[in-house]
Enzyme design. Structure first.
Site, PDB file in Angstrom:
ATOM      1  N   ARG A  55       0.865  -1.192   0.017  1.00  0.00           N
ATOM      2  CA  ARG A  55       0.035   0.017  -0.113  1.00  0.00           C
ATOM      3  C   ARG A  55       1.031   1.332  -0.049  1.00  0.00           C
ATOM      4  NH1 ARG A  55       2.448   1.583   3.462  1.00  0.00           N
ATOM      5  NH2 ARG A  55       1.070   3.225   3.774  1.00  0.00           N
ATOM      6  N   GLY A  56       0.320   2.265  -0.157  1.00  0.00           N
ATOM      7  CA  GLY A  56       1.052   3.610  -0.326  1.00  0.00           C
ATOM      8  C   GLY A  56       0.976   4.027  -1.895  1.00  0.00           C
ATOM      9  N   ALA A  57       0.557   5.232  -1.970  1.00  0.00           N
ATOM     10  CA  ALA A  57       0.198   5.669  -3.325  1.00  0.00           C
ATOM     11  C   ALA A  57       1.341   5.387  -4.380  1.00  0.00           C
ATOM     12  CB  ALA A  57      -0.102   6.968  -3.433  1.00  0.00           C
ATOM     13  N   ASP A 248      -2.058  11.164  -1.265  1.00  0.00           N
ATOM     14  CA  ASP A 248      -2.699   9.792  -2.205  1.00  0.00           C
ATOM     15  C   ASP A 248      -3.270  10.582  -3.602  1.00  0.00           C
ATOM     16  OD1 ASP A 248      -2.856   7.178  -0.677  1.00  0.00           O
ATOM     17  OD2 ASP A 248      -3.047   8.715   0.735  1.00  0.00           O
ATOM     18  N   ASN A 258      -5.199  12.311   1.626  1.00  0.00           N
ATOM     19  CA  ASN A 258      -4.479  11.465   2.282  1.00  0.00           C
ATOM     20  C   ASN A 258      -5.210  10.636   3.350  1.00  0.00           C
ATOM     21  OD1 ASN A 258      -1.602  10.812   2.565  1.00  0.00           O
ATOM     22  ND2 ASN A 258      -1.756  11.750   4.747  1.00  0.00           N
TER      23      ASN A 258
HETATM   24  O1  MRU Z   1      -4.413   3.341   2.532  1.00  0.00           O
HETATM   25  P1  MRU Z   1      -3.039   3.263   2.279  1.00  0.00           P
HETATM   26  O2  MRU Z   1      -2.034   2.630   3.366  1.00  0.00           O
HETATM   27  O3  MRU Z   1      -2.667   2.588   0.765  1.00  0.00           O
HETATM   28  O4  MRU Z   1      -2.854   4.798   2.344  1.00  0.00           O
HETATM   29  C1  MRU Z   1      -2.015   5.418   1.768  1.00  0.00           C
HETATM   30  C2  MRU Z   1      -0.993   6.050   2.509  1.00  0.00           C
HETATM   31  O5  MRU Z   1       0.067   5.237   2.729  1.00  0.00           O
HETATM   32  C3  MRU Z   1      -1.123   7.167   3.063  1.00  0.00           C
HETATM   33  O6  MRU Z   1      -2.243   7.847   2.775  1.00  0.00           O
HETATM   34  C4  MRU Z   1       0.191   8.100   2.939  1.00  0.00           C
HETATM   35  O7  MRU Z   1       0.299   8.905   3.642  1.00  0.00           O
HETATM   36  C5  MRU Z   1       0.417   8.637   1.370  1.00  0.00           C
HETATM   37  S1  MRU Z   1       1.113   7.349   0.380  1.00  0.00           S
HETATM   38  C6  MRU Z   1       2.956   7.688   0.518  1.00  0.00           C
END
Ligand code: MRU
Length: 363
Positions: A55-57, A248, A258
């Site tokens: 996960r993480g954009a 995101d 986010n």
């Molecule tokens: O639901 P997730 O864990 O995929 O959420 C995304 C994120 O990790 C966060 O929103 C983050 O702060 C931005 S992505 C580097």
């Protein structure tokens, strides 16, 4: 052991012949179990994105690109363009909020389709995925180099450790290396600037306590884990010098989607005159939307509210923490209006969150 090194980025290729596959760290098992998942098909990649094994954009974007490569590879056997295009759509829609996914999927697929002949298309999709991955690494480092200026500035004035609050996980696990929000902190660490990181636990999936704290522990950062609602009072007490979060999706006017809870931290920061920074690469900007009102926010399963993951006797189990018949609303993200954002830290430089500056630097 330092995990952030050549070997343990959050997604890397293995050498399977004739077609490489990819490995990821299973983020659902951290911080207690370190396990690697091999992804060798578009379906497995889609499932991993949906389940949040990764996960993480920015990382979702890279995984999406490799998922396209797998889909093109699979089309070598079924030879059905309709099936291929449906699969590409499915990859693109695996998670809605992070724009990086749609961006990387379109870029990889469109590029592959400029070639004729299936073998050339497979190679093109693979090359494009590799390039997107490498770009994300370079972008993260440049975000770190640009963002560290804000940390250095405070340190040069106070000569005291700089206290930074972050939400969710926007470190190397969420990108490939360095991270977005954590990149300036890792660069500060390399420059021996003392930093203390305050980490929101980030309910309901606890990316803060499970992932950011895991990163901070292994990177030997000075850190404190706090409950989601503690940040406001810590700011009032003068314990926080700045907030840095990831993103995101960022609209053309600088509104930022986010992880849910970010908006409340931005409000508290504003009320306490504390700078609130958003760190994100260009691939997180959505130039097709004018403002945050156009951002589709992912709604996630009720079970994330009803249960927490507990690690008991060497195993994870779901422990109930609410009555299962309680009505819930589980939004995964929120939108912070640009007026609450001091600067957006990008790989191209630090910009003010307004349409003019965003267009000038990025478009
Ligand atoms: O639901 P997730 O864990 O995929 O959420 C995304 C994120 O990790 C966060 O929103 C983050 O702060 C931005 S992505 C580097």
């Amino acid at each position: 052991m330092l995990y952030r090194n050549e070997k343990f980025t959050s997604l890397w290729e293995n050498k399977s012949k004739p077609y490489p596959q990819i490995n990821i760290i299973d983020q659902t098992l951290l911080p207690f179990v370190f396990s690697i998942i091999k992804l060798d098909s578009s379906d497995k990649a889609i499932e991993s994105i949906k389940n949040m094994n990764l996960r993480g954009a920015p990382l979702i974007g890279v995984a999406g690109a490799y998922a396209v490569y797998f889909a093109v590879l699979e089309s070598k056997s079924h030879k059905d363009e309709r099936i291929l295009r449906e699969k590409i759509k499915e990859i693109s829609e695996a998670r809605p909020t992070a724009v990086n996914l749609e961006w990387a999927v379109n870029k990889t697929f469109d590029y592959s389709q400029t070639f004729s002949g299936i073998d050339a298309q497979i190679n093109a999709a693979l090359e494009c995925s590799r390039a997107i991955r490498q770009d994300e690494i370079n972008n993260s480092l440049n975000i770190g180099l640009n963002g560290v200026e804000f940390i250095e500035d405070i340190y040069s004035r106070t000569c005291k450790p700089v206290n930074i609050l972050t939400h969710c996980n926007a470190g190397w696990l969420a990108t490939i290396d360095y991270g977005t929000a954590l990149a300036p902190i890792y660069v500060a660490q390399e420059r021996n600037i003392p930093v203390r990181l305050w980490i929101d636990e980030t309910r309901p999936r606890n990316q803060g306590s499970k992932l950011t704290a895991w990163e901070a522990y292994h990177q030997k950062l000075d850190y404190k884990l706090i409950s989601d609602n503690a940040g406001g009072q810590l700011m009032r007490d003068g314990k926080i010098d700045m907030v840095i979060v990831g993103a995101d999706r960022i609209a053309s006017n600088g509104d930022v989607a986010n992880k849910v809870g970010t908006y409340l931290k931005a409000l508290a920061a504003k009320d306490n005159d504390i700078p609130f920074y958003v760190a994100a690469p260009k691939s997180t900007f959505d130039f097709n939307i004018e403002s945050g009102n156009d951002i589709i926010i992912e709604t996630r399963s009720d079970s994330e509210i009803f249960y927490i993951d507990a690690f008991i006797n060497g195993e994870y189990s779901k422990v109930p923490i609410a009555l299962e018949n309680s009505p819930t609303e589980n939004i995964g993200f929120d939108v912070t209006p640009s007026r609450l954002v001091s600067n957006i830290i990008t790989e191209y430089g630090n910009i003010y969150p307004n349409a003019q500056d965003i267009t000038k630097l990025l478009k």
